[in-house]
Write a protein that holds these residues in place. Structure first.
Motif, PDB file in Angstrom:
ATOM      1  N   PRO A 167       0.812  -1.208   0.000  1.00 38.69           N
ATOM      2  CA  PRO A 167       0.000   0.000   0.000  1.00 38.69           C
ATOM      3  C   PRO A 167       0.850   1.264   0.000  1.00 38.69           C
ATOM      4  O   PRO A 167       1.853   1.359   0.694  1.00 38.69           O
ATOM      5  CB  PRO A 167      -0.812  -0.128   1.294  1.00 38.69           C
ATOM      6  CG  PRO A 167      -0.850  -1.595   1.569  1.00 38.69           C
ATOM      7  CD  PRO A 167       0.462  -2.122   1.091  1.00 38.69           C
ATOM      8  N   ALA A 168       0.433   2.235  -0.793  1.00 40.41           N
ATOM      9  CA  ALA A 168       1.144   3.512  -0.871  1.00 40.41           C
ATOM     10  C   ALA A 168       0.142   4.606  -1.183  1.00 40.41           C
ATOM     11  O   ALA A 168      -0.952   4.344  -1.682  1.00 40.41           O
ATOM     12  CB  ALA A 168       2.232   3.448  -1.938  1.00 40.41           C
ATOM     13  N   GLY A 206     -14.868  -2.464  -3.199  1.00 33.88           N
ATOM     14  CA  GLY A 206     -14.531  -3.469  -2.192  1.00 33.88           C
ATOM     15  C   GLY A 206     -14.121  -2.873  -0.863  1.00 33.88           C
ATOM     16  O   GLY A 206     -14.113  -3.569   0.150  1.00 33.88           O
ATOM     17  N   VAL A 207     -13.760  -1.582  -0.851  1.00 35.87           N
ATOM     18  CA  VAL A 207     -13.428  -0.912   0.400  1.00 35.87           C
ATOM     19  C   VAL A 207     -14.726  -0.456   1.062  1.00 35.87           C
ATOM     20  O   VAL A 207     -15.561   0.173   0.413  1.00 35.87           O
ATOM     21  CB  VAL A 207     -12.510   0.316   0.155  1.00 35.87           C
ATOM     22  CG1 VAL A 207     -12.284   1.097   1.439  1.00 35.87           C
ATOM     23  CG2 VAL A 207     -11.176  -0.140  -0.422  1.00 35.87           C
ATOM     24  N   PRO A 208     -14.944  -0.761   2.336  1.00 35.63           N
ATOM     25  CA  PRO A 208     -16.182  -0.340   3.002  1.00 35.63           C
ATOM     26  C   PRO A 208     -16.377   1.173   2.908  1.00 35.63           C
ATOM     27  O   PRO A 208     -15.420   1.948   3.064  1.00 35.63           O
ATOM     28  CB  PRO A 208     -15.968  -0.790   4.454  1.00 35.63           C
ATOM     29  CG  PRO A 208     -14.956  -1.891   4.372  1.00 35.63           C
ATOM     30  CD  PRO A 208     -14.059  -1.538   3.225  1.00 35.63           C
ATOM     31  N   LYS A 209     -17.614   1.591   2.688  1.00 39.69           N
ATOM     32  CA  LYS A 209     -17.899   3.021   2.593  1.00 39.69           C
ATOM     33  C   LYS A 209     -17.522   3.740   3.889  1.00 39.69           C
ATOM     34  O   LYS A 209     -17.092   4.900   3.856  1.00 39.69           O
ATOM     35  CB  LYS A 209     -19.386   3.244   2.281  1.00 39.69           C
ATOM     36  CG  LYS A 209     -19.768   2.841   0.870  1.00 39.69           C
ATOM     37  CD  LYS A 209     -21.235   3.143   0.593  1.00 39.69           C
ATOM     38  CE  LYS A 209     -21.625   2.710  -0.802  1.00 39.69           C
ATOM     39  NZ  LYS A 209     -23.048   2.978  -1.090  1.00 39.69           N
ATOM     40  N   PRO A 268      -4.950   7.996   0.446  1.00 35.86           N
ATOM     41  CA  PRO A 268      -4.108   7.152   1.298  1.00 35.86           C
ATOM     42  C   PRO A 268      -4.399   5.680   1.033  1.00 35.86           C
ATOM     43  O   PRO A 268      -5.381   5.337   0.374  1.00 35.86           O
ATOM     44  CB  PRO A 268      -4.568   7.549   2.704  1.00 35.86           C
ATOM     45  CG  PRO A 268      -6.029   7.830   2.514  1.00 35.86           C
ATOM     46  CD  PRO A 268      -6.130   8.513   1.170  1.00 35.86           C
ATOM     47  N   PRO A 269      -3.571   4.772   1.552  1.00 34.65           N
ATOM     48  CA  PRO A 269      -3.891   3.343   1.453  1.00 34.65           C
ATOM     49  C   PRO A 269      -5.208   3.073   2.188  1.00 34.65           C
ATOM     50  O   PRO A 269      -5.334   3.396   3.366  1.00 34.65           O
ATOM     51  CB  PRO A 269      -2.711   2.662   2.166  1.00 34.65           C
ATOM     52  CG  PRO A 269      -1.620   3.682   2.179  1.00 34.65           C
ATOM     53  CD  PRO A 269      -2.307   5.017   2.250  1.00 34.65           C
ATOM     54  N   LEU A 270      -6.185   2.521   1.489  1.00 33.62           N
ATOM     55  CA  LEU A 270      -7.497   2.282   2.093  1.00 33.62           C
ATOM     56  C   LEU A 270      -7.783   0.806   2.297  1.00 33.62           C
ATOM     57  O   LEU A 270      -8.651   0.440   3.082  1.00 33.62           O
ATOM     58  CB  LEU A 270      -8.600   2.900   1.221  1.00 33.62           C
ATOM     59  CG  LEU A 270      -8.575   4.435   1.090  1.00 33.62           C
ATOM     60  CD1 LEU A 270      -9.599   4.898   0.062  1.00 33.62           C
ATOM     61  CD2 LEU A 270      -8.834   5.088   2.430  1.00 33.62           C
ATOM     62  N   ARG A 271      -7.061  -0.036   1.596  1.00 31.20           N
ATOM     63  CA  ARG A 271      -7.328  -1.475   1.684  1.00 31.20           C
ATOM     64  C   ARG A 271      -6.519  -2.099   2.808  1.00 31.20           C
ATOM     65  O   ARG A 271      -5.335  -1.808   2.968  1.00 31.20           O
ATOM     66  CB  ARG A 271      -6.998  -2.170   0.359  1.00 31.20           C
ATOM     67  CG  ARG A 271      -7.875  -1.690  -0.778  1.00 31.20           C
ATOM     68  CD  ARG A 271      -7.546  -2.382  -2.089  1.00 31.20           C
ATOM     69  NE  ARG A 271      -8.353  -1.803  -3.152  1.00 31.20           N
ATOM     70  CZ  ARG A 271      -9.601  -2.168  -3.428  1.00 31.20           C
ATOM     71  NH1 ARG A 271     -10.177  -3.120  -2.707  1.00 31.20           N
ATOM     72  NH2 ARG A 271     -10.285  -1.594  -4.399  1.00 31.20           N
ATOM     73  N   VAL A 272      -7.181  -2.976   3.533  1.00 30.64           N
ATOM     74  CA  VAL A 272      -6.516  -3.634   4.651  1.00 30.64           C
ATOM     75  C   VAL A 272      -5.689  -4.808   4.156  1.00 30.64           C
ATOM     76  O   VAL A 272      -4.571  -5.033   4.582  1.00 30.64           O
ATOM     77  CB  VAL A 272      -7.563  -4.125   5.684  1.00 30.64           C
ATOM     78  CG1 VAL A 272      -6.880  -4.909   6.782  1.00 30.64           C
ATOM     79  CG2 VAL A 272      -8.326  -2.941   6.247  1.00 30.64           C
ATOM     80  N   SER A 273      -6.240  -5.563   3.224  1.00 36.35           N
ATOM     81  CA  SER A 273      -5.551  -6.757   2.743  1.00 36.35           C
ATOM     82  C   SER A 273      -5.077  -6.558   1.312  1.00 36.35           C
ATOM     83  O   SER A 273      -5.558  -5.687   0.595  1.00 36.35           O
ATOM     84  CB  SER A 273      -6.487  -7.966   2.806  1.00 36.35           C
ATOM     85  OG  SER A 273      -7.648  -7.728   2.032  1.00 36.35           O
TER      86      SER A 273
END
Length: 319
Positions: free
Chosen positions: A9-10, A35-38, A72-77
């Motif tokens: 993530p970057a 796929g990222v939660p709102k 910003p990086p929004l994804r956890v996985s």
């Protein structure tokens, strides 16, 4: 199909093009970060993690051509990015195209293919079409179909076309008709179901839609097309576009859709499986709208898939 893992993530910096201008920043991020939660996206906006031209903005800010958006990086996985399609899927989607020009693309979506990727789905129709049509910088869904539902699906190839078509749908200026096989016999040739629908989430996270007086106004017309022993082929016309509307409205009248595992009838589904039904019998058969640029009236028809026609041929016809 080639899968490549996303780099670590970057922070991203995106320059807004003219065809992206006019969107609210929250909608832009929701579309970009599928796929990222709102809730994560709105939290990033509130906390100033997302910036436009180095400044904080509200979620209602409308993007302008030339804006630079910091994301910003929004994804956890880690996300798997699909960069290539199998020849069979490419061929199937190319042959599913009902109409295409510079403004829109209409396809007969196959059953079993989601319209877009999600947390559990790596690839949907929209991602596949972006790979198949790399020359098109703008390709977006105008509306959605359930994964198991086949039939007419409209994709916009410009922001102008997208906004025009979505406005037509919002104002009920389009005519959407589905073919479905339902249990039992409807009381009349034409039946109107006008019941409000409410989305609920179970503790398991599964989304269910229920009839609820406090829900959103929802209206469907069911027109009987053909009678079979214990079931009927029905055309359903949508006056509103709620999630699972046809499935919940028909089930509310004790006429559930064949093959519907969520709202359907277990014994009815079991019977139809014996006739070869391997999916939900719901098909977006016909769609009428005005061309977003020329305003010309257009009607698209997606013939019933062969697998569903074969099921009907196995059933006993009654008067």
């Amino acid at each position: 199909m080639t899968n490549s893992p996303q780099a670590s993530p970057a922070v991203q910096f995106i320059d807004i093009r003219a065809d992206q201008a006019g969107q609210r920043i929250d909608n832009f991020l929701i579309t970009l970060e599928k796929g990222v939660p709102k809730s994560r996206i709105y939290r990033a906006l509130r906390k100033g993690e997302v910036r436009v031209n180095k400044g904080r903005i509200k979620q209602t800010y409308r993007l302008q051509a030339g804006d630079q958006v910091r994301i910003p990086p929004l994804r956890v996985s880690e996300k798997v990015i699909i960069t290539d399609l199998s020849a069979s899927l490419t061929d199937a989607l190319e042959h599913s195209i009902l109409m295409e020009d510079d403004a829109l693309l209409v396809i007969n979506k196959p059953s079993g293919l989601a319209v877009h990727a999600g947390s559990q789905i790596q690839l949907g129709v929209i991602e596949a079409m972006r790979i198949i049509r790399p020359e098109n910088r703008f390709i977006e869904l105008v509306h959605r179909l359930d994964r198991d539902t086949s039939g007419c699906l409209v994709i916009a190839k410009s922001r102008e076309a997208l906004l025009n078509l979505q406005e037509q749908m919002k104002n009920s200026e389009t005519d959407k008709r589905y073919l479905t096989l339902t249990k039992g016999r409807w009381p009349a040739q034409q039946n109107i179901v006008d019941l409000a629908l409410q989305k609920n989430s179970l503790s398991s996270g599964e989304r269910m839609v229920v009839v609820d007086i406090n829900g959103k106004k929802s209206k469907t017309m069911f027109e009987v097309k053909q009678n079979f022993a214990g079931c009927q082929l029905v055309a359903a016309k949508l006056f509103t576009g709620r999630t699972h509307q046809i499935r919940v409205h028909s089930a509310s009248q004790s006429h559930p859709v064949a093959g519907d595992e969520k709202y359907g009838d277990r014994e009815f589904n079991k019977r139809l499986k014996s006739f070869g039904l391997k999916r939900m019998f719901l098909h977006a058969w016909q769609l009428s709208l005005k061309h977003p640029i020329t305003n010309e009236p257009m009607t698209f028809t997606a013939e019933l898939p062969e697998a569903l026609q074969t099921v009907l041929q196995q059933l006993d016809v009654t008067s």
